[in-house]
Design an enzyme around this catalytic site. Structure first.
Site, mmCIF file in Angstrom:
data_model
loop_
_atom_site.group_PDB
_atom_site.id
_atom_site.type_symbol
_atom_site.label_atom_id
_atom_site.label_comp_id
_atom_site.label_asym_id
_atom_site.label_seq_id
_atom_site.Cartn_x
_atom_site.Cartn_y
_atom_site.Cartn_z
ATOM 1 N N TYR A 143 19.774 -19.634 6.556
ATOM 2 C CA TYR A 143 20.429 -19.161 7.771
ATOM 3 C C TYR A 143 21.610 -20.063 8.129
ATOM 4 C CZ TYR A 143 15.869 -16.880 8.017
ATOM 5 O OH TYR A 143 14.734 -16.176 7.724
ATOM 6 N N ALA A 172 15.719 -4.675 10.295
ATOM 7 C CA ALA A 172 17.092 -4.938 9.855
ATOM 8 C C ALA A 172 17.464 -4.006 8.712
ATOM 9 C CB ALA A 172 17.235 -6.397 9.424
ATOM 10 N N LYS A 178 14.420 -7.789 20.409
ATOM 11 C CA LYS A 178 13.467 -7.974 21.509
ATOM 12 C C LYS A 178 12.105 -8.391 20.947
ATOM 13 C CE LYS A 178 11.047 -4.403 20.275
ATOM 14 N NZ LYS A 178 9.689 -4.636 19.744
ATOM 15 N N HIS A 193 13.587 -16.990 17.665
ATOM 16 C CA HIS A 193 14.763 -16.463 18.348
ATOM 17 C C HIS A 193 15.553 -17.557 19.073
ATOM 18 C CE1 HIS A 193 13.108 -12.060 18.629
ATOM 19 N NE2 HIS A 193 13.261 -12.483 17.403
ATOM 20 N N LEU A 209 14.536 -12.088 13.392
ATOM 21 C CA LEU A 209 13.492 -13.019 12.946
ATOM 22 C C LEU A 209 12.252 -12.894 13.836
ATOM 23 C CD1 LEU A 209 15.851 -16.101 12.445
ATOM 24 C CD2 LEU A 209 14.795 -14.725 10.625
ATOM 25 N N ARG A 217 15.606 -17.019 3.783
ATOM 26 C CA ARG A 217 15.188 -18.309 3.241
ATOM 27 C C ARG A 217 14.970 -18.221 1.743
ATOM 28 N NH1 ARG A 217 10.637 -19.557 7.727
ATOM 29 N NH2 ARG A 217 10.337 -17.326 7.362
#
Length: 334
Positions: free
Chosen positions: A59, A16, A98, A80, A75, A38
Site C-alpha cells: 500500500y 473493489a 463503510k 481504515h 480494507l 500486500r
C-alpha cells in the site's frame, strides 16, 4: 472530455473487484490508474483482469505514486484509520468503505488528518447517491403522507457458513451492525434530517463467529417522538427494505439498498387513504454516481452531499448501538 480523476485502490477485496473498480471505470470522470495488495501477485492478477495500468505489492508504494490523486480504501474496518491518515499525509483524497472506522473517535481522527493535509474525505455508503432517495425526501417534505410517525428498516443476509470472512473477526471490526446496520440507520437520519437521541439494541453475539453480533434488532429514538425500528443480520434470510409511516400514508421501499444497479427500475410505493401508486426512478448505478460525485468534488470543488461530520455522527449511533447490545441497556446520545 473532462479531465479524469486518477484513482488508486488499496486492496483486492470483492467489493473493489466487483463493484467499485468497474464503477469508476464506467464513470466519465474517473480512471483507476493503480491497484495495490500486500501480495504483488494478487495485485498483478487483478490489474490484468480489470485492465489497470499499474500494480503494487504494498500500500505504501501506491500512495507514494505521484500520479495518484485519490484512493479508495476497501480494507478490513480496523485498517481504515491507518491508511486514511497515511493517504492524507501523502496528499491523496480518500473514499473509505463503510463503516469509516471502529468508532466515532477514530473517524474524527481520520477526518481531522484529511483536513490538516487539505484532502477530501467521503465514506462509501453508496446507496445514498441514488436519486430515488432524494425523491423520498421530496415526498415527505410535500406532506403527502402527513407527519412522519415511525420508520422501519431491515438489511439481512445469511453468510454464516463463511467462517473465515473478515466480517466475523471481532478485532477487525466485524459484525452485522458495522456491515449492515449502517444502512437503515443512515437512511433514517437522511430521511428525517435529524440526529437520534437514544438507542436500545438487542443482539445475537455468536461464539461460532468470534463473538461478533450476527443479528441485531433495535430502536433508535429521534426528536419529536419519532423512532426507527430496525434489524440487521448476517445469519438470517436475506431482505433489504424500508417503510416510512406517516399520519396520512406511508412510503414503501422494497429492495432499498444495492438493487438499484439491476435492470429493474427502483421502486417507491406510496400508499395513502385514497390511492396507492408506484413511482419509478431511472436505473442508475449507485457506485458510478458515488464515483462521479467524488470526482466532481475533487476536480471542480462541488460540495460533497454527505459531509465528513455526517460520518462521525453515523458512527456515534453505531457505537451507541453496540454499547446498548453489550450492556442490554438504553444508551443516550444527548
Amino acid at each position: 472530455m473532462n479531465r479524469q480523476l486518477q484513482w488508486g485502490v488499496l486492496g483486492t477485496s470483492t467489493i473493489a473487484r466487483n463493484a467499485v473498480i468497474p464503477a469508476i471505470q464506467q464513470s466519465e470522470r474517473g480512471e483507476v490508474l493503480a491497484i495495490a495488495s500486500r501480495s504483488k501477485e494478487k495485485a498483478e492478477a487483478l490489474a490484468e483482469e480489470l485492465d489497470i495500468a499499474r500494480s503494487y505489492g504494498s500500500y505504501e508504494e501506491l500512495i507514494a505514486d505521484p500520479d495518484i490523486e485519490a484512493v479508495y480504501i476497501p480494507l478490513p474496518n480496523h485498517m481504515h484509520k491507518e491508511w486514511t491518515i497515511k493517504a492524507a499525509q501523502a496528499g491523496k483524497h480518500v473514499l473509505c468503505e463503510k463503516p469509516a472506522a471502529l468508532n466515532a473517535d477514530e473517524s474524527a481522527e481520520m477526518i481531522q488528518a484529511c483536513k490538516e493535509y487539505g484532502v477530501l474525505f467521503a465514506e462509501a455508503i453508496m446507496y445514498r447517491y441514488h436519486p430515488k432517495h432524494r425523491r423520498v425526501q421530496e415526498i415527505i417534505a410535500s406532506g403527502e403522507i402527513g407527519a412522519v410517525r415511525a420508520i422501519h428498516g431491515n438489511f439481512t443476509c445469511n453468510t454464516a457458513d463463511d467462517k473465515d470472512n473478515v466480517r466475523f473477526k471481532r478485532d477487525m471490526g466485524g459484525g452485522s451492525l458495522f456491515d449492515l446496520g449502517v444502512y437503515p440507520i443512515s437512511a433514517a437520519r437522511m430521511y428525517l434530517g435529524q440526529e437520534p437521541e437514544a438507542v436500545t439494541v438487542h443482539a445475537l453475539f455468536s461464539d461460532e463467529h468470534d463473538g461478533v453480533d450476527m443479528m441485531a434488532s433495535g430502536l433508535v429514538e429521534f426528536p419529536g417522538s419519532v423512532a426507527l425500528t430496525f434489524d440487521c443480520g448476517m445469519w438470517a434470510s436475506g431482505r433489504a427494505e424500508m417503510e416510512i409511516l406517516g399520519t396520512d400514508g406511508r412510503i414503501e421501499l422494497p429492495k432499498v439498498f444495492g438493487w438499484e444497479n439491476s435492470d429493474i427500475p427502483p421502486q417507491i410505493i406510496i400508499h395513502t387513504d385514497s390511492v396507492s401508486r408506484e413511482e419509478r426512478v431511472s436505473v442508475s448505478n449507485s457506485y458510478v454516481l458515488q464515483a462521479e460525485t467524488f470526482a466532481a468534488a475533487v476536480l471542480e470543488g462541488t460540495p460533497l452531499p454527505f459531509t465528513p461530520e455526517n460520518t462521525i455522527a453515523n458512527m456515534r449511533v453505531i457505537d451507541a448501538c453496540l454499547q446498548s447490545a453489550r450492556t442490554r441497556q438504553r444508551v443516550s446520545l444527548i
